[in-house]
Write an enzyme that holds these catalytic residues in place. Sequence first.
Site, PDB file in Angstrom:
ATOM      1  N   GLN A 130       0.844  -1.197   0.000  1.00 14.80           N
ATOM      2  CA  GLN A 130       0.000   0.000   0.000  1.00 14.80           C
ATOM      3  C   GLN A 130       0.884   1.254   0.000  1.00 14.80           C
ATOM      4  OE1 GLN A 130      -1.597   1.650   3.662  1.00 14.80           O
ATOM      5  NE2 GLN A 130      -3.644   1.245   2.929  1.00 14.80           N
ATOM      6  N   GLY A 131       0.811   2.039  -1.056  1.00 18.91           N
ATOM      7  CA  GLY A 131       1.629   3.257  -1.164  1.00 18.91           C
ATOM      8  C   GLY A 131       0.793   4.504  -0.923  1.00 18.91           C
ATOM      9  N   SER A 133       1.354   6.572   2.390  1.00 17.59           N
ATOM     10  CA  SER A 133       2.170   7.525   3.154  1.00 17.59           C
ATOM     11  C   SER A 133       3.360   8.035   2.355  1.00 17.59           C
ATOM     12  CB  SER A 133       2.699   6.858   4.421  1.00 17.59           C
ATOM     13  OG  SER A 133       1.643   6.372   5.179  1.00 17.59           O
ATOM     14  N   GLU A 248     -15.108  -2.838   6.291  1.00 22.61           N
ATOM     15  CA  GLU A 248     -15.370  -3.981   7.164  1.00 22.61           C
ATOM     16  C   GLU A 248     -14.293  -4.331   8.193  1.00 22.61           C
ATOM     17  OE1 GLU A 248     -18.481  -6.256   4.298  1.00 22.61           O
ATOM     18  OE2 GLU A 248     -16.579  -7.202   4.651  1.00 22.61           O
TER      19      GLU A 248
END
Length: 394
Positions: A130-131, A133, A248
């Site tokens: 996940q990029g 920050s 979720e």
Amino acid sequence: MELDFGPEAEGFRAEVRDWLDGHLVGEFAEHRGVGGPTDAEAWEVRLAWDRELAAGGWLGISWPKEYGGRGLGLLEEIVFNYEYARAAAPYRATCSALDLLGPMLVAMGSEAQKRRFLPRILDVSELWGQGFSEPGAGSDLASVRTRAERDGEDWVINGQKVWTTMGHVADWLYVLVRTDPDSQRHKGLSMLLVPTDQPGVEVRTIRNLAGQDEFAEVFLTDARTRADLVVGEVGQGWRTAMGTLGIERGATLLPQQLTFEREAEALLAAARAKAEAGQLDPELRARVVQAWTSVRIMRTTNLRTIGELLAGRDPGPQSHIAKLYASTGHVRLGHLASELAGPAGQITGSGYALDTRQRTFLLSLAETIYGGASQVQRNIIGEQVLGLPREPRP
Ligand SMILES: Cc1cc2nc3c(=O)[nH]c(=O)nc-3n(C[C@H](O)[C@H](O)[C@H](O)COP(=O)(O)OP(=O)(O)OC[C@H]3O[C@@H](n4cnc5c(N)ncnc54)[C@H](O)[C@@H]3O)c2cc1C
């Protein structure tokens, strides 16, 4: 205490238990209780375990069947996660793609993106990072400066990302970038899917507090991805990102709960042993009671949140309270466990392998930062729950 998920879920629960009994054996069983969302421990074994789960059809339980999922509901997802944690199965190595990217693609991806990417998340043949920050854009994510410009059928990306969990092993990144150079803050951002196997992507590993290669900084220099690999609409990346972060969370509350309960029981056993040796001073004793009680309170709060989710209601700001309480409580639990261990709990350094308890304590410190830092959670609770005045915004 055993949870009652209702008669409908019992058959499914028995199926999960049977499968786990038959497959959580050998080296997988040796790694019971290992790992956490950002723990790199026993990575290869955990990856092999994820593939075992994939072959058994246990990844993507609530994802649509046409993309490789089981097409079941949130209840089954919760039952599975609960039984999984009860068996102390190794923490899933690919949790970022399973818990965040996958649901985001299901909700907001194009048909072509779903068909291309979802089955490969579920068979664990492609790993994701996940990029979001960047230096200067963490809690203040709207300050993202990495930019992307259109060049024919491609996006050309320039900038830097940081703290990308497992970035050094990721085949793909989902990155938040600024596609409108004149935009400010939340506007003009887009979510792009970017392959890492190209000259424009340079990944440098960052070592975590427990000495593991866990996350990375990623430098993007004229990196490219195809124009159609935008998730959601161009310029609406903030909406897409917030959708991802809010997806979720409920399904993961009970497993986390069970893990804390196991840790609290171990802590209690250590405290009893110390008491029998006449070494448990009153202050430590009071803290043990407090830690154990807080785990019980956490259980009640989590059950309430899950009840709301299963009834189709939004539990609202309760999730921020649960996040703050769980992460700060976990640090206290770890600190106490290391104090009860005495001097042995303090041994670290090269040539000495940290034990699970030490590793858990060190990694728990990060829980008060990722997924929303504690200070920011307190701001949200102050403003949205207690109605206090908004803190000054830039
Ligand atoms: C283990 C770990 C894994 C991570 N994995 C990923 C990943 O895979 N992908 C990714 O994109 N990011 C990841 N992150 C990054 C994470 O999301 C950021 O670290 C987090 O958002 C905090 O941002 P920051 O580090 O820039 O700190 P800052 O935002 O600069 O915060 C520094 C301090 O200031 C406080 N602060 C900031 N703003 C306020 C405010 N408004 N009011 C009061 N206090 C404030 C913070 O709480 C903190 O104490 C990870 C982080 C960790 C620790």
